[in-house]
Write an enzyme that holds these catalytic residues in place. Sequence first.
Site, short mmCIF file in Angstrom:
data_model
loop_
_atom_site.label_atom_id
_atom_site.label_comp_id
_atom_site.label_asym_id
_atom_site.label_seq_id
_atom_site.Cartn_x
_atom_site.Cartn_y
_atom_site.Cartn_z
CE1 TYR A 123 58.85 18.28 33.31
CE2 TYR A 123 57.48 15.91 33.58
CZ TYR A 123 58.31 16.91 33.78
OH TYR A 123 59.47 16.02 34.64
N GLY A 131 55.70 4.02 33.20
CA GLY A 131 55.87 4.96 34.48
C GLY A 131 57.15 5.81 35.11
CB THR A 242 56.97 20.52 39.96
OG1 THR A 242 57.33 19.61 39.94
CG2 THR A 242 57.57 21.63 38.97
CD GLU A 363 54.18 16.70 39.64
OE1 GLU A 363 54.15 17.21 38.54
OE2 GLU A 363 55.45 16.73 40.28
C1 FAD Z 1 45.38 12.07 36.45
C2 FAD Z 1 47.04 11.74 35.67
C3 FAD Z 1 47.77 12.69 35.51
C4 FAD Z 1 48.96 12.53 35.61
N1 FAD Z 1 49.56 13.87 34.72
C5 FAD Z 1 50.75 13.35 34.24
C6 FAD Z 1 51.69 14.63 33.47
O1 FAD Z 1 50.58 15.74 32.82
N2 FAD Z 1 52.75 14.23 32.38
C7 FAD Z 1 53.58 13.11 32.99
O2 FAD Z 1 54.28 12.82 32.02
N3 FAD Z 1 52.23 12.09 33.08
C8 FAD Z 1 51.18 12.10 33.92
N4 FAD Z 1 50.34 11.41 34.66
C9 FAD Z 1 52.23 10.01 34.70
C10 FAD Z 1 51.78 9.65 36.05
O3 FAD Z 1 53.02 10.28 36.35
C11 FAD Z 1 52.54 8.12 36.34
O4 FAD Z 1 51.19 7.67 36.08
C12 FAD Z 1 53.24 7.81 37.47
O5 FAD Z 1 54.65 8.48 37.08
C13 FAD Z 1 53.24 6.03 38.15
O6 FAD Z 1 53.54 5.19 36.97
P1 FAD Z 1 52.41 4.66 36.46
O7 FAD Z 1 51.10 4.65 35.88
O8 FAD Z 1 52.62 3.74 34.76
O9 FAD Z 1 52.32 2.94 37.20
P2 FAD Z 1 53.09 2.38 37.39
O10 FAD Z 1 55.09 2.87 36.71
O11 FAD Z 1 53.49 0.52 35.79
O12 FAD Z 1 53.56 1.85 38.98
C14 FAD Z 1 52.31 0.64 39.04
C15 FAD Z 1 52.73 0.26 40.67
O13 FAD Z 1 53.97 0.00 40.56
C16 FAD Z 1 54.95 0.57 41.66
N5 FAD Z 1 56.05 0.29 40.95
C17 FAD Z 1 57.06 0.74 40.13
N6 FAD Z 1 58.32 0.70 40.31
C18 FAD Z 1 58.55 -0.05 41.26
C19 FAD Z 1 59.67 -0.06 42.42
N7 FAD Z 1 60.79 0.07 41.60
N8 FAD Z 1 59.32 -0.09 43.63
C20 FAD Z 1 58.54 -0.50 44.28
N9 FAD Z 1 57.76 0.08 43.43
C21 FAD Z 1 57.35 0.25 41.85
C22 FAD Z 1 54.13 2.17 41.53
O14 FAD Z 1 54.61 2.84 42.83
C23 FAD Z 1 52.50 1.86 41.10
O15 FAD Z 1 52.13 1.25 42.52
C24 FAD Z 1 49.91 12.02 34.74
C25 FAD Z 1 48.88 9.87 35.97
C26 FAD Z 1 47.72 10.24 36.23
C27 FAD Z 1 46.87 9.15 36.86
#
Ligand code: FAD
Length: 385
Positions: A123, A131, A242, A363
């Site tokens: 996905y 993110g 999911t 997720e």
């Molecule tokens: C091991 C692993 C597997 C993954 N697998 C997949 C996959 O198969 N497919 C896929 O598409 N993605 C995948 N992901 C991505 C995952 O969904 C993202 O890491 C997640 O959505 C968070 O995004 P980011 O890491 O960019 O953090 P950011 O969005 O940069 O967030 C950083 C911090 O800021 C906080 N934050 C951001 N916006 C706000 C807000 N509006 N209000 C309050 N707090 C906020 C977040 O909660 C977090 O604490 C995976 C990630 C990991 C680590």
Amino acid sequence: MIGFDLTPEQKALQEKARRFSKEVILPVAAIHDREGTFPVDVMKKAHEAGFFTPLIPREYGGGGFGVLDTCILSEELAAGCMGIYVSIFVSTLALHPIIKFGTDKQKERFLRPFCSKFSIASYCLSEVAVGSDPASMMTTAVLEGNHYILNGTKMWITNGSYADLFLVFAQTDSQKKHKGIVALIVPSDLEGISHGEPIEKMGQRASNTTAVTFKNVRVPKENLLGGTGEGFKKAMAALDITRPMIAIGAVGLARTAMELATQYARKRIQFGVPIIEHQAVQFMLADMAKDIEAARLLVYKAAWLADQGIRNSKEAAMAKAFAADVAMQVTTNAVQVYGGMGYTKWHPVEKLMRDAKVIQIYEGSAQIMRLIIARQMLQEIETTL
Ligand SMILES: Cc1cc2nc3c(=O)[nH]c(=O)nc-3n(C[C@H](O)[C@H](O)[C@H](O)COP(=O)(O)OP(=O)(O)OC[C@H]3O[C@@H](n4cnc5c(N)ncnc54)[C@H](O)[C@@H]3O)c2cc1C
């Protein structure tokens, strides 16, 4: 009106998954964690057992199970190893939108072969710069004749090195933000697709996580899932289904931590008695049992709503946020019960604590789950006052 009994079919499913977890997953979990390697053999056996395709309707060769049934079996798999469970589960995340929104032709073309032959799906929503706010994605899909030309790099893609099929979300018109996003079904053998090296992670090290790059990939127009501009809705709808499955993974992981901590507390003697006889230790174990039970019930409700076709965004977010926090708390306290031993690689609880952390991130992070809950809760309160 409300029953908590499992049906004979659900009990059989649970038992089958429990046996698989004990006999196939658990014996190799520590090795793949230590080496950070992907357990291809386990994946093949899991596919053969039907754990990759529980939600796919029987007419296409899948299990034809509901979301609740799938959660029941998922708890057992995750109890063996969350990293291995996630590697199995991600295909469901990628395929669910095809089950829900695909045309008959797309289901025939993509779901049936997936069930009959060992295959893996990924996905692709997240990117390096995007993110929590996927509507700002930079990956583009430009329609040229009968093909979408796909360009961009997706990040953190679970099973990125091994996928046969990607569900890719891409922007067709950045002015339209989320309304410009399309969902494309992209076979991995199309020209122009490459993936990065597996990312070294803190936990869930058996799962494979990579960047995946799409460079001028020509995706046939008929691989568009739903209409133009429908992609974002589809991505979000998939997550409502999911998230309970990730949440139940957290429950399975936490359950294992609780069981290990209880066994250890029965054996470890301090002040002349097993430490389980000290009330402070008993209370840690009691809190684990209470929180795991509460998390499981939240998951069951979110899954049940999904099975009834009732919108469950709030309940799915509640289950995901709560269960992820429970897994973190329970595994941290399991390390506490083990004392110094818990802080070493000699015992499995440190792995469980590392595995738990990312459940609060992927997720949808813990904070994003609370945003979803607050948004809906505030609306509900406004309308009832
Ligand atoms: C091991 C692993 C597997 C993954 N697998 C997949 C996959 O198969 N497919 C896929 O598409 N993605 C995948 N992901 C991505 C995952 O969904 C993202 O890491 C997640 O959505 C968070 O995004 P980011 O890491 O960019 O953090 P950011 O969005 O940069 O967030 C950083 C911090 O800021 C906080 N934050 C951001 N916006 C706000 C807000 N509006 N209000 C309050 N707090 C906020 C977040 O909660 C977090 O604490 C995976 C990630 C990991 C680590």
